[in-house]
Design an enzyme around this catalytic site. Sequence first.
Site, PDB file in Angstrom:
ATOM      1  N   LYS A 155      -7.611  -0.791  -9.883  1.00  0.00           N
ATOM      2  CA  LYS A 155      -8.268  -1.410  -8.712  1.00  0.00           C
ATOM      3  C   LYS A 155      -9.483  -0.590  -8.272  1.00  0.00           C
ATOM      4  CE  LYS A 155      -7.358  -2.942  -3.949  1.00  0.00           C
ATOM      5  NZ  LYS A 155      -7.907  -1.995  -2.969  1.00  0.00           N
ATOM      6  N   HIS A 166     -13.115  -2.116  -2.125  1.00  0.00           N
ATOM      7  CA  HIS A 166     -12.254  -1.696  -1.016  1.00  0.00           C
ATOM      8  C   HIS A 166     -12.671  -2.407   0.282  1.00  0.00           C
ATOM      9  CE1 HIS A 166      -9.268   1.747  -0.832  1.00  0.00           C
ATOM     10  NE2 HIS A 166      -9.236   1.348   0.419  1.00  0.00           N
ATOM     11  N   THR A 188      -5.468   2.641  -7.394  1.00  0.00           N
ATOM     12  CA  THR A 188      -6.763   2.518  -6.706  1.00  0.00           C
ATOM     13  C   THR A 188      -7.666   3.672  -7.111  1.00  0.00           C
ATOM     14  OG1 THR A 188      -5.736   1.345  -4.873  1.00  0.00           O
ATOM     15  CG2 THR A 188      -7.874   2.359  -4.439  1.00  0.00           C
ATOM     16  N   TYR A 244      -1.427   5.660  -4.469  1.00  0.00           N
ATOM     17  CA  TYR A 244      -2.286   6.812  -4.217  1.00  0.00           C
ATOM     18  C   TYR A 244      -1.445   8.013  -4.597  1.00  0.00           C
ATOM     19  CZ  TYR A 244      -5.812   4.429  -1.276  1.00  0.00           C
ATOM     20  OH  TYR A 244      -6.821   3.633  -0.797  1.00  0.00           O
ATOM     21  N   GLY A 296      -7.525  -9.120   1.642  1.00  0.00           N
ATOM     22  CA  GLY A 296      -7.008  -8.010   2.447  1.00  0.00           C
ATOM     23  C   GLY A 296      -7.049  -8.364   3.928  1.00  0.00           C
ATOM     24  N   ARG A 297      -8.268  -8.349   4.498  1.00  0.00           N
ATOM     25  CA  ARG A 297      -8.359  -8.569   5.943  1.00  0.00           C
ATOM     26  C   ARG A 297      -7.816  -9.935   6.348  1.00  0.00           C
ATOM     27  NH1 ARG A 297     -13.008  -5.865   4.686  1.00  0.00           N
ATOM     28  NH2 ARG A 297     -13.487  -3.923   5.764  1.00  0.00           N
ATOM     29  N   ARG A 341     -12.398 -15.429   2.638  1.00  0.00           N
ATOM     30  CA  ARG A 341     -12.068 -15.918   3.979  1.00  0.00           C
ATOM     31  C   ARG A 341     -11.709 -17.406   3.983  1.00  0.00           C
ATOM     32  NH1 ARG A 341     -12.338 -11.226   4.086  1.00  0.00           N
ATOM     33  NH2 ARG A 341     -13.550  -9.852   5.448  1.00  0.00           N
ATOM     34  N   SER A 390       0.836  -1.203   0.000  1.00  0.00           N
ATOM     35  CA  SER A 390       0.000   0.000   0.000  1.00  0.00           C
ATOM     36  C   SER A 390       0.870   1.252   0.000  1.00  0.00           C
ATOM     37  CB  SER A 390      -0.882  -0.014   1.252  1.00  0.00           C
ATOM     38  OG  SER A 390      -1.411   1.265   1.504  1.00  0.00           O
ATOM     39  N   GLN A 402       0.857  -0.388  -4.849  1.00  0.00           N
ATOM     40  CA  GLN A 402      -0.448   0.287  -4.980  1.00  0.00           C
ATOM     41  C   GLN A 402      -0.243   1.781  -4.829  1.00  0.00           C
ATOM     42  OE1 GLN A 402      -2.258   1.576  -1.857  1.00  0.00           O
ATOM     43  NE2 GLN A 402      -3.545   2.693  -3.318  1.00  0.00           N
ATOM     44  N   ASP A 407     -11.189  -8.826  -5.208  1.00  0.00           N
ATOM     45  CA  ASP A 407     -11.029  -8.981  -3.763  1.00  0.00           C
ATOM     46  C   ASP A 407     -12.300  -8.546  -3.063  1.00  0.00           C
ATOM     47  OD1 ASP A 407     -10.968  -6.173  -3.280  1.00  0.00           O
ATOM     48  OD2 ASP A 407      -8.790  -6.115  -3.113  1.00  0.00           O
ATOM     49  N   GLY A 408     -12.400  -8.922  -1.779  1.00  0.00           N
ATOM     50  CA  GLY A 408     -13.575  -8.577  -0.979  1.00  0.00           C
ATOM     51  C   GLY A 408     -14.251  -9.832  -0.462  1.00  0.00           C
ATOM     52  N   GLY A 409     -14.096 -10.088   0.828  1.00  0.00           N
ATOM     53  CA  GLY A 409     -14.822 -11.189   1.463  1.00  0.00           C
ATOM     54  C   GLY A 409     -14.156 -12.546   1.391  1.00  0.00           C
TER      55      GLY A 409
HETATM   56  C1  LIG Z   1      -7.317  -2.116   7.071  1.00  0.00           C
HETATM   57  C2  LIG Z   1      -7.413  -1.974   5.580  1.00  0.00           C
HETATM   58  C3  LIG Z   1      -6.627  -1.048   4.933  1.00  0.00           C
HETATM   59  C4  LIG Z   1      -6.691  -0.917   3.539  1.00  0.00           C
HETATM   60  N1  LIG Z   1      -5.843  -0.044   2.897  1.00  0.00           N
HETATM   61  C5  LIG Z   1      -5.869   0.036   1.557  1.00  0.00           C
HETATM   62  C6  LIG Z   1      -4.959   0.877   0.870  1.00  0.00           C
HETATM   63  O1  LIG Z   1      -4.114   1.531   1.486  1.00  0.00           O
HETATM   64  N2  LIG Z   1      -5.042   0.935  -0.485  1.00  0.00           N
HETATM   65  C7  LIG Z   1      -5.960   0.200  -1.189  1.00  0.00           C
HETATM   66  O2  LIG Z   1      -6.002   0.275  -2.420  1.00  0.00           O
HETATM   67  N3  LIG Z   1      -6.815  -0.627  -0.562  1.00  0.00           N
HETATM   68  C8  LIG Z   1      -6.789  -0.731   0.788  1.00  0.00           C
HETATM   69  N4  LIG Z   1      -7.658  -1.570   1.420  1.00  0.00           N
HETATM   70  C9  LIG Z   1      -8.589  -2.400   0.628  1.00  0.00           C
HETATM   71  C10 LIG Z   1      -7.952  -3.751   0.293  1.00  0.00           C
HETATM   72  O3  LIG Z   1      -6.922  -3.595  -0.646  1.00  0.00           O
HETATM   73  C11 LIG Z   1      -8.988  -4.708  -0.302  1.00  0.00           C
HETATM   74  O4  LIG Z   1      -9.635  -4.108  -1.383  1.00  0.00           O
HETATM   75  C12 LIG Z   1     -10.020  -5.206   0.731  1.00  0.00           C
HETATM   76  O5  LIG Z   1      -9.415  -5.399   1.985  1.00  0.00           O
HETATM   77  C13 LIG Z   1     -10.654  -6.500   0.253  1.00  0.00           C
HETATM   78  O6  LIG Z   1     -11.628  -6.943   1.139  1.00  0.00           O
HETATM   79  P1  LIG Z   1     -11.341  -8.025   2.300  1.00  0.00           P
HETATM   80  O7  LIG Z   1     -10.693  -7.243   3.414  1.00  0.00           O
HETATM   81  O8  LIG Z   1     -12.691  -8.515   2.663  1.00  0.00           O
HETATM   82  O9  LIG Z   1     -10.422  -9.073   1.745  1.00  0.00           O
HETATM   83  C14 LIG Z   1      -7.602  -1.721   2.803  1.00  0.00           C
HETATM   84  C15 LIG Z   1      -8.393  -2.655   3.475  1.00  0.00           C
HETATM   85  C16 LIG Z   1      -8.304  -2.792   4.851  1.00  0.00           C
HETATM   86  C17 LIG Z   1      -9.145  -3.831   5.536  1.00  0.00           C
END
Ligand SMILES: Cc1cc2nc3c(=O)[nH]c(=O)nc-3n(C[C@H](O)[C@H](O)[C@H](O)COP(=O)(O)O)c2cc1C
Length: 398
Positions: free
Chosen positions: A266, A290, A166, A140, A344-345, A325, A117, A138, A321-323
């Site tokens: 993204k 996100h 992003t 910004y 991510g998480r 687990r 990030s 990534q 991405d997203g969900g």
């Molecule tokens: C704590 C946290 C910080 C994040 N920071 C960024 C970031 O700095 N840049 C970005 O493009 N996405 C960021 N994201 C989004 C993740 O890249 C990703 O899209 C997302 O976590 C996917 O969902 P998931 O957490 O359910 O896997 C962040 C997500 C979380 C949970």
Amino acid sequence: MGIGERRAAARIGTVADARRLARRRVPGPVWDYLEGGAGAETTRRANIEAFEQVEFRPRVAASAGTPPPDLSTTVLGTEVSMPLLLSPVGFTRMMDPAGDVAAAGAAGAAGTIMTLSSMSGHTIADVGSAATGPAWFQLYFLGGRPGAEQLVDRAQRAGYRALVVTLDTPVPGNRERDLRHGLTPPLRLDRGTITKMFPRVLPHPRWLIDAARDRFQLDLVNSTTLELDGKTMTSAEALLHWLATPARWEDFTWLREQWDGPIVAKGVLTGDDARRAVDAGAGAVIVSNHGGRQLDSVAPTLAALVEVVAAVGDRVEVLMDGGVRRGADVVKAVALGARAAMAGRAWAYGLAAAGRPGVDRVLGFLREDIERTMRLTGAATVAEIDRSLVRIPGRWEG
Ligand SMILES: Cc1cc2nc3c(=O)[nH]c(=O)nc-3n(C[C@H](O)[C@H](O)[C@H](O)COP(=O)(O)O)c2cc1C
């Protein structure tokens, strides 16, 4: 890497375990930053529920059992040992001092790609040299275009393979949990903020000791080192320039001159935007909301993936991405046309729960679950994970 971390990691057998341990280890405000979504968190929850709505249609008695399924594939020409990559997560140094360095090490050991990030706690160069496998950066637009130019240059020199732009963050999302802690966007968690939160930090002594040993290095190192007109910007200045310079499709033309490698878009959620991304020169798109942290009430990404694959799946690689687990979630995403899924998480929970060993552990059992699911669905290779393996809700077909 301490004995405590290894012991904690040994207790992680699912993402839910990592999540529970992470919640216990880190102070409330850190937890809420990691876990929270935007608004009513409808989309954050929907991302996870969407995976539950997809059913497998297994091909039974199809595989010989040996050799075991082959999980390897390529993403933008890079070989990966499984179709699961690490999404960029900001502020990881406050989850564990090893932060992005741990993620890079764990991804390399697992044979996959980590995405650093822009909001990292370790520098682009430090993570680049700690990485034992391929890494993406990534972007910004911290510090506006002049700042972005410096970040892109650093990423290029440190050997990152792709630039992930992003697009879903023209302003930070309405993260009500953060606001409740008095953390207003653009989020800054530094010594001052932590001092104010002290009563909430005290019940988490292990975290506090680790953070103190790390001398509370919670700064966003990329936003404190950028220059404008020969002078170093303050972090606040860099963040203000970022918010004044939301990424736009026009920027891709400029970025293609700055960056010698693939550019990944993204945050795409519709077929129309996916086509725009490809026309602008993106080599791949990541279907992402996100993690439900930006615009609430958008579609869960697994559903949006279907529309995006139909629009551009024959022209570029589509990631999502997203969900995610479970390993089975990865297989579902690939069945719906994703080149790979990203999490991510899931890895951030592992990091917050048990540092580097926690991330290793999460990636390890997700891999095992992908392999098991491939055996159970009768897919011997990633290429055999196709649309015939799943049934999806009718409304996703569009
Ligand atoms: C704590 C946290 C910080 C994040 N920071 C960024 C970031 O700095 N840049 C970005 O493009 N996405 C960021 N994201 C989004 C993740 O890249 C990703 O899209 C997302 O976590 C996917 O969902 P998931 O957490 O359910 O896997 C962040 C997500 C979380 C949970």
